[in-house]
Design an enzyme around this catalytic site. Structure first.
Site, PDB file in Angstrom:
ATOM      1  N   THR A   1      -2.113   1.923   6.486  1.00  0.00           N
ATOM      2  CA  THR A   1      -1.568   0.757   5.808  1.00  0.00           C
ATOM      3  C   THR A   1      -1.411  -0.377   6.810  1.00  0.00           C
ATOM      4  O   THR A   1      -1.259  -0.139   7.998  1.00  0.00           O
ATOM      5  CB  THR A   1      -0.200   1.088   5.167  1.00  0.00           C
ATOM      6  OG1 THR A   1       0.346  -0.109   4.616  1.00  0.00           O
ATOM      7  CG2 THR A   1       0.781   1.659   6.188  1.00  0.00           C
ATOM      8  N   GLY A   2      -1.462  -1.596   6.309  1.00  0.00           N
ATOM      9  CA  GLY A   2      -1.272  -2.751   7.200  1.00  0.00           C
ATOM     10  C   GLY A   2      -2.382  -3.762   7.047  1.00  0.00           C
ATOM     11  O   GLY A   2      -2.854  -4.031   5.937  1.00  0.00           O
TER      12      GLY A   2
ATOM     13  N   THR B   1       0.841  -1.198   0.000  1.00  0.00           N
ATOM     14  CA  THR B   1       0.000   0.000   0.000  1.00  0.00           C
ATOM     15  C   THR B   1       0.876   1.249   0.000  1.00  0.00           C
ATOM     16  O   THR B   1       1.927   1.257   0.636  1.00  0.00           O
ATOM     17  CB  THR B   1      -0.904   0.012   1.241  1.00  0.00           C
ATOM     18  OG1 THR B   1      -1.600  -1.220   1.295  1.00  0.00           O
ATOM     19  CG2 THR B   1      -1.887   1.164   1.212  1.00  0.00           C
TER      20      THR B   1
ATOM     21  N   GLY C   1      -5.643  -4.861   6.659  1.00  0.00           N
ATOM     22  CA  GLY C   1      -6.847  -4.172   6.222  1.00  0.00           C
ATOM     23  C   GLY C   1      -8.077  -4.470   7.050  1.00  0.00           C
ATOM     24  O   GLY C   1      -8.845  -3.560   7.395  1.00  0.00           O
TER      25      GLY C   1
ATOM     26  N   ARG D   1     -11.971  -9.370  -2.927  1.00  0.00           N
ATOM     27  CA  ARG D   1     -11.706  -8.886  -1.568  1.00  0.00           C
ATOM     28  C   ARG D   1     -11.489  -7.357  -1.591  1.00  0.00           C
ATOM     29  O   ARG D   1     -10.753  -6.844  -2.428  1.00  0.00           O
ATOM     30  CB  ARG D   1     -10.467  -9.580  -1.007  1.00  0.00           C
ATOM     31  CG  ARG D   1     -10.081  -9.171   0.411  1.00  0.00           C
ATOM     32  CD  ARG D   1      -8.931  -8.203   0.423  1.00  0.00           C
ATOM     33  NE  ARG D   1      -8.413  -7.973   1.786  1.00  0.00           N
ATOM     34  CZ  ARG D   1      -7.483  -7.082   2.081  1.00  0.00           C
ATOM     35  NH1 ARG D   1      -6.933  -6.359   1.146  1.00  0.00           N
ATOM     36  NH2 ARG D   1      -7.074  -6.917   3.323  1.00  0.00           N
ATOM     37  N   ILE D   2     -12.139  -6.660  -0.682  1.00  0.00           N
ATOM     38  CA  ILE D   2     -11.953  -5.213  -0.542  1.00  0.00           C
ATOM     39  C   ILE D   2     -11.182  -4.962   0.750  1.00  0.00           C
ATOM     40  O   ILE D   2     -11.523  -5.501   1.801  1.00  0.00           O
ATOM     41  CB  ILE D   2     -13.314  -4.483  -0.447  1.00  0.00           C
ATOM     42  CG1 ILE D   2     -14.224  -4.840  -1.621  1.00  0.00           C
ATOM     43  CG2 ILE D   2     -13.106  -2.978  -0.345  1.00  0.00           C
ATOM     44  CD1 ILE D   2     -13.849  -4.279  -2.946  1.00  0.00           C
ATOM     45  N   GLY D   3     -10.152  -4.157   0.671  1.00  0.00           N
ATOM     46  CA  GLY D   3      -9.378  -3.814   1.861  1.00  0.00           C
ATOM     47  C   GLY D   3      -9.781  -2.457   2.414  1.00  0.00           C
ATOM     48  O   GLY D   3     -10.822  -1.903   2.051  1.00  0.00           O
ATOM     49  N   ASP D   4      -8.931  -1.925   3.271  1.00  0.00           N
ATOM     50  CA  ASP D   4      -9.266  -0.648   3.922  1.00  0.00           C
ATOM     51  C   ASP D   4      -8.971   0.561   3.046  1.00  0.00           C
ATOM     52  O   ASP D   4      -9.577   1.620   3.229  1.00  0.00           O
ATOM     53  CB  ASP D   4      -8.484  -0.502   5.230  1.00  0.00           C
ATOM     54  CG  ASP D   4      -6.985  -0.442   4.975  1.00  0.00           C
ATOM     55  OD1 ASP D   4      -6.402  -1.510   4.655  1.00  0.00           O
ATOM     56  OD2 ASP D   4      -6.405   0.648   5.055  1.00  0.00           O
TER      57      ASP D   4
END
Lengths: 201, 130
Positions: free
Chosen positions: B51-52, B1, B54, B29-32
Site C-alpha cells: 500500500t502507498g 487500500t 502506487g 489510472r491503474i495503481g499497484d
C-alpha cells in the site's frame, strides 16, 4: 510448519494529525476483520479463502479506501481495482476500472478460478461480472460524503501543484499562487499532493 | 487500500489487495494493487500485500522483490521486507504486510504510519497505526 498466521492493512501514508476517534474507528475495523480471518484459519479454511473473505469485509466497511469508501476520480466517480494470488500454484486474478461491482476482490477471485485470464479491466471486467452474476450496485453506493469533501480539497491542492510546477517552469512569481496558501500540512507529500488530503490513506 | 495476507495450517500462503486508488486520479489510472508482483504477490515462500505510493511500488515490483529476496538471497521474512523497503523504493513512500510459509508475520513502512494488524496461531494479536 509454523501454524497459521494472518496480517491485514488498511493503507499507509496516514495523516499524522488524524483525529483520535478516526484512529479508534480504524483499529476497531482492523480488529474485527482480523478476528474474522483468524476464525476462518482456526476452522481450517484455506489461506486463499481467508484473504478473500477478509478483504470483502474491508471493502464493505467505508472506513478504508476500497469498495464502499473508495476515493474519487477527477470526475467524482469511483473506479476500483483488486487482485488475489494463491501461493499454491501461483494462481492469480486481477481486475481494474470497476464501477458497479460490490466486492472487487471476489471478481478477481473469479477471474482466477473461472477464466483463462489473469487480469480483466474496465468494460471487460464489468461484462465478466455480469456473466458471473456477482452482486452489482449503483456507483453512488461507494461514494461517501467524506470522500466528496476530500475530492474538493484534493482539487484545490492539485491546483497548487500545477501552480508550483508552472512557477518553476515559467519562472512566474509565487504570489500568483496565493489561493494555495490556505492548505498546509508541514510539507508531507504523497504523489505530489499534501498528505492531509488522503482519507485516511 | 486494504490488503490481507495469510498462511494456513498446510503452510500455503495467499494475498489479496483492493483499492479505490488515488484521490483525484485521472479516469483510467491503474495503481499497484491489481498488478501481480507489484502490489500483490504470493508463492511457496511467502505472501505480500502493499500500500502507498502506487507508481513507486510498480517501479520497484515491491511484492515480488520480497519473495525474490527470500528465494534467491536466503533472507528471512522480516529481513526481506526491510531490505525491499529500504533498497528498492528509491524516494517512494509505501508499506507492506507479509507472511511466510513458516507462520511468520512481518510488516514495514517508510511513511508516518500504516493501518495494520496481525494474528498468529499461538494467540498473538496486534493492531497498530504508527
Amino acid at each position: 510448519m509454523g501454524g497459521w498466521a494472518i496480517a491485514v492493512h488498511g493503507g499507509a501514508g496516514v495523516d499524522p494529525k488524524l483525529p483520535e476517534e478516526r484512529q479508534e474507528e480504524a483499529r476497531r475495523v482492523l480488529r474485527r476483520c482480523l478476528g474474522v480471518g483468524a476464525a476462518g484459519l482456526r476452522a481450517g479454511l484455506s489461506a486463499v479463502d481467508v484473504v478473500e473473505m477478509v478483504v470483502r469485509e474491508l471493502e464493505t466497511d467505508p472506513v478504508f479506501n476500497s469498495g464502499r469508501g473508495s476515493v474519487l476520480t477527477q470526475e467524482g466517480t469511483v473506479e476500483m481495482e483488486a487482485s488475489i494470488m494463491d501461493g499454491r500454484g501461483r494462481r492469480c486474478g486481477a481486475v481494474s476500472g470497476l464501477t458497479t461491482v460490490k466486492n472487487p476482490v471476489s471478481l478477481a477471485r473469479l477471474v482466477m478460478d473461472r477464466s483463462p485470464h489473469s487480469y480483466l479491466a474496465f468494460h471487460g471486467a464489468e461484462d465478466f461480472a455480469r456473466e458471473q452474476r456477482v452482486e452489482v450496485v449503483d456507483n453512488s453506493y461507494f461514494i461517501t460524503d467524506e470522500n466528496v469533501r476530500m475530492l474538493k480539497l484534493a482539487k484545490e491542492a492539485n491546483s497548487i501543484v500545477v501552480c508550483e510546477v508552472d512557477a518553476i517552469r515559467l519562472q512566474s512569481p509565487a504570489d500568483t499562487c496565493s489561493a494555495s496558501s490556505t492548505i498546509t500540512d508541514g510539507g508531507l507529500h504523497m504523489n505530489g499532493l499534501p498528505i492531509s488530503i488522503y482519507a485516511p490513506e | 487500500t486494504v490488503g490481507c495476507v495469510a498462511v494456513d495450517n498446510g503452510g500455503w500462503c495467499a494475498a489479496a489487495t483492493s483499492t479505490g486508488g488515488l484521490m483525484n486520479k485521472m479516469s483510467g489510472r491503474i495503481g499497484d494493487s491489481p498488478l501481480i508482483g507489484s502490489g500483490t504477490y504470493a508463492c511457496g515462500a511467502c505472501a505480500v500485500s502493499c500500500t502507498g505510493e502506487g507508481e513507486a511500488i510498480i517501479r520497484s515490483t515491491l511484492a515480488r522483490d520480497v519473495a525474490a529476496l527470500m528465494e534467491y538471497k536466503g533472507l528471512g521474512l522480516q529481513e526481506a521486507v526491510d531490505y525491499a523497503l529500504k533498497e528498492r523504493l528509491d524516494e517512494g513512500k509505501a508499506g507492506l504486510i507479509a507472511v511466510s510459509r513458516n507462520g511468520e508475520v512481518a510488516y514495514g513502512f517508510n511513511t508516518v504510519g500504516m493501518f495494520r494488524g496481525c494474528a498468529t496461531e499461538d494467540g498473538f494479536m496486534d493492531v497498530a497505526i504508527w
